[in-house]
Design a protein around this motif. Sequence first.
Motif, mmCIF file in Angstrom:
data_model
loop_
_atom_site.group_PDB
_atom_site.id
_atom_site.type_symbol
_atom_site.label_atom_id
_atom_site.label_comp_id
_atom_site.label_asym_id
_atom_site.label_seq_id
_atom_site.Cartn_x
_atom_site.Cartn_y
_atom_site.Cartn_z
ATOM 1 N N THR A 7 0.861 -1.170 0.000
ATOM 2 C CA THR A 7 0.000 0.000 0.000
ATOM 3 C C THR A 7 0.907 1.233 0.000
ATOM 4 O O THR A 7 2.109 1.117 0.207
ATOM 5 N N PHE A 8 0.333 2.398 -0.247
ATOM 6 C CA PHE A 8 1.142 3.624 -0.297
ATOM 7 C C PHE A 8 0.679 4.563 0.820
ATOM 8 O O PHE A 8 -0.526 4.761 1.000
ATOM 9 N N ILE A 21 0.237 8.072 -5.828
ATOM 10 C CA ILE A 21 -0.286 9.330 -6.384
ATOM 11 C C ILE A 21 0.718 10.449 -6.126
ATOM 12 O O ILE A 21 1.425 10.432 -5.123
ATOM 13 N N GLY A 22 0.776 11.368 -7.044
ATOM 14 C CA GLY A 22 1.784 12.435 -6.976
ATOM 15 C C GLY A 22 1.499 13.453 -5.894
ATOM 16 O O GLY A 22 2.396 13.911 -5.201
ATOM 17 N N ARG A 23 0.215 13.791 -5.716
ATOM 18 C CA ARG A 23 -0.137 14.803 -4.717
ATOM 19 C C ARG A 23 -1.130 14.229 -3.722
ATOM 20 O O ARG A 23 -2.147 13.652 -4.133
ATOM 21 N N CYS A 24 -0.819 14.378 -2.436
ATOM 22 C CA CYS A 24 -1.690 13.808 -1.408
ATOM 23 C C CYS A 24 -2.999 14.605 -1.345
ATOM 24 O O CYS A 24 -2.972 15.833 -1.168
ATOM 25 N N PRO A 25 -4.151 13.931 -1.479
ATOM 26 C CA PRO A 25 -5.417 14.663 -1.424
ATOM 27 C C PRO A 25 -5.757 15.175 -0.020
ATOM 28 O O PRO A 25 -6.596 16.049 0.136
ATOM 29 N N GLU A 26 -5.079 14.629 1.028
ATOM 30 C CA GLU A 26 -5.365 15.051 2.408
ATOM 31 C C GLU A 26 -4.580 16.318 2.783
ATOM 32 O O GLU A 26 -5.141 17.312 3.196
ATOM 33 N N ASN A 31 4.585 14.561 -3.953
ATOM 34 C CA ASN A 31 5.622 13.535 -3.932
ATOM 35 C C ASN A 31 5.937 13.019 -2.525
ATOM 36 O O ASN A 31 7.089 12.950 -2.113
ATOM 37 N N THR A 32 4.905 12.701 -1.761
ATOM 38 C CA THR A 32 5.116 12.261 -0.384
ATOM 39 C C THR A 32 4.701 10.815 -0.156
ATOM 40 O O THR A 32 4.730 10.339 0.977
ATOM 41 N N TYR A 33 4.281 10.100 -1.236
ATOM 42 C CA TYR A 33 3.795 8.726 -1.029
ATOM 43 C C TYR A 33 4.922 7.700 -1.074
ATOM 44 O O TYR A 33 5.734 7.700 -1.992
ATOM 45 N N THR A 178 10.339 -0.505 3.292
ATOM 46 C CA THR A 178 10.845 -0.001 2.011
ATOM 47 C C THR A 178 10.886 1.528 1.928
ATOM 48 O O THR A 178 11.539 2.070 1.071
ATOM 49 N N SER A 179 10.206 2.227 2.824
ATOM 50 C CA SER A 179 10.123 3.686 2.664
ATOM 51 C C SER A 179 11.434 4.369 3.063
ATOM 52 O O SER A 179 12.291 3.769 3.720
#
Length: 456
Positions: A7-8, A21-26, A31-33, A178-179
């Motif tokens: 999961t991301f 996704i490139g931009r967090c909707p929250e 680039n934070t995923y 992995t992050s």
Amino acid sequence: MKGNKTTFVCRECGATSIKWIGRCPECMEWNTYDEITVPSVSARSAARSENKAEKFSELTLPTYMRSHTGMNELDRVLGGGLVDGSVVLLSGEPGIGKSTLLMQICSELGKTRKVLYVSGEESKGQLKLRAERLEITGETLYLLTETDTDSVLAECDRLKPDVIIIDSIQTLSSERFTSVQGSVTQVRESAMCLIAYAKKNSAAVFLVGHVNKEGGISGPKILEHMVDAVLYFEGERTNSYRIIRAIKNRFGSTNEIGVFEMGDKGLREIPNPSEVVMAERPVNTSGSCAGCVMQGTRPIISEIQALVTKTAYPSAKRTSDGFDHNRMSLLIAVLEKRMGLKFYENDVYLNVAGGIHLDEPSADLSIAMALISGITDKVISDEIIAFGEIGLSGEVRAVSHIDYRVKEAVRLGFKKIILPKKNITPALKVPDDVQLIGVSNIYQVLAHMTTKAPNE
Ligand SMILES: Nc1ncnc2c1ncn2[C@@H]1O[C@H](COP(=O)(O)OP(=O)(O)OP(=O)(O)O)[C@@H](O)[C@H]1O
Ligand SMILES: [Mg+2]
């Protein structure tokens, strides 16, 4: 493992998504995923232990040992010393003195306990240099420069330290996840491993935490829930005073504060903050009044300054430093309505000296007096101190811990103490040369202000 899912997770706010996704909707950050692996249900069941619930009445009371950190101010904030097996998160702005404080306590703790200082930010040379400057002599102090969580835990297993300092939790990461380093997942998992280690081995752990752009503690919010105590180290860049306060403490009150001064030999404790704050007080100027607030069990006397000037703006300006802005507006409204003072024509700049935050209603009276003095240009003698809560009708209400406040005011040499009338009881004793002045509403304080002499 077979069946594991990926999961991301957003490293800024912890939001999750099944695809990248490139931009967090929250939090709307770019680039934070990061991709993380979630164990499958079968893997989780295999890892399940045979843990059984126990009867509450049959549980034995644990004995929590507390160690003296060598800094009474820090012990006070921790609730009376560092508890074995507890995990403390210490957070603060860059350069405020987190590493300095922790290295200083190593010196005292190292006399009786084995201390491991893990730094992921500085080299051993830098640490040694700081230790030399702070004159630290810890015979049982060990230094480790490492950023791999598993290596840190392996070293803990080998050394079996009683106190572990991690400077900072954001620098730790493990290949198992992995992050990237500093991500929500790495911080959470590394903290989880260290907390588990601390509880199992009764080792006390300090985690240094970074702050985010907004000044809050960086990393997942869950980090604050996971640890036993969250301490915040704060101070102004422009002065050398530093205040440490507990935001959360499972082993003590969160009202206490610790006060320090930063110097070339590190942090020096300030056991009597009132004396320091009042030492620089100007004499015979309008807009200044002494007040007293309780910080836990300790009364702290501070000077409130109010500068009131004719406004050049369409709507008057109000700024407040060290006191709640809304509460200041409320007090100004009370003074306008009940005393007819024209604050709407004036800008008001309120400041509490010494970087102390007044978040207790007992500060109301001293704030109101500073404001009245500021607008009328009348002077409040430096022998006067005031405390009391103000109601919306201008009435002065009783406050708690009156003995502590009066005692501190007498100790600092105040001769006239203006306090709520209801607080004056026969049990409240003061020396003969000290006068207790009971007031029941805000108008009565005017009698204790004098017009400034022209040559002053
Ligand atoms: N020689 C010195 N004389 C006086 N003060 C010093 C000296 N060296 C460092 N300091 C003070 O110590 C502060 C740095 O302290 P420290 O490294 O403990 O902060 P920190 O909170 O750990 O910072 P970071 O977030 O970068 O790790 C400096 O901002 C400065 O105020
Ligand atoms: Mg540091």
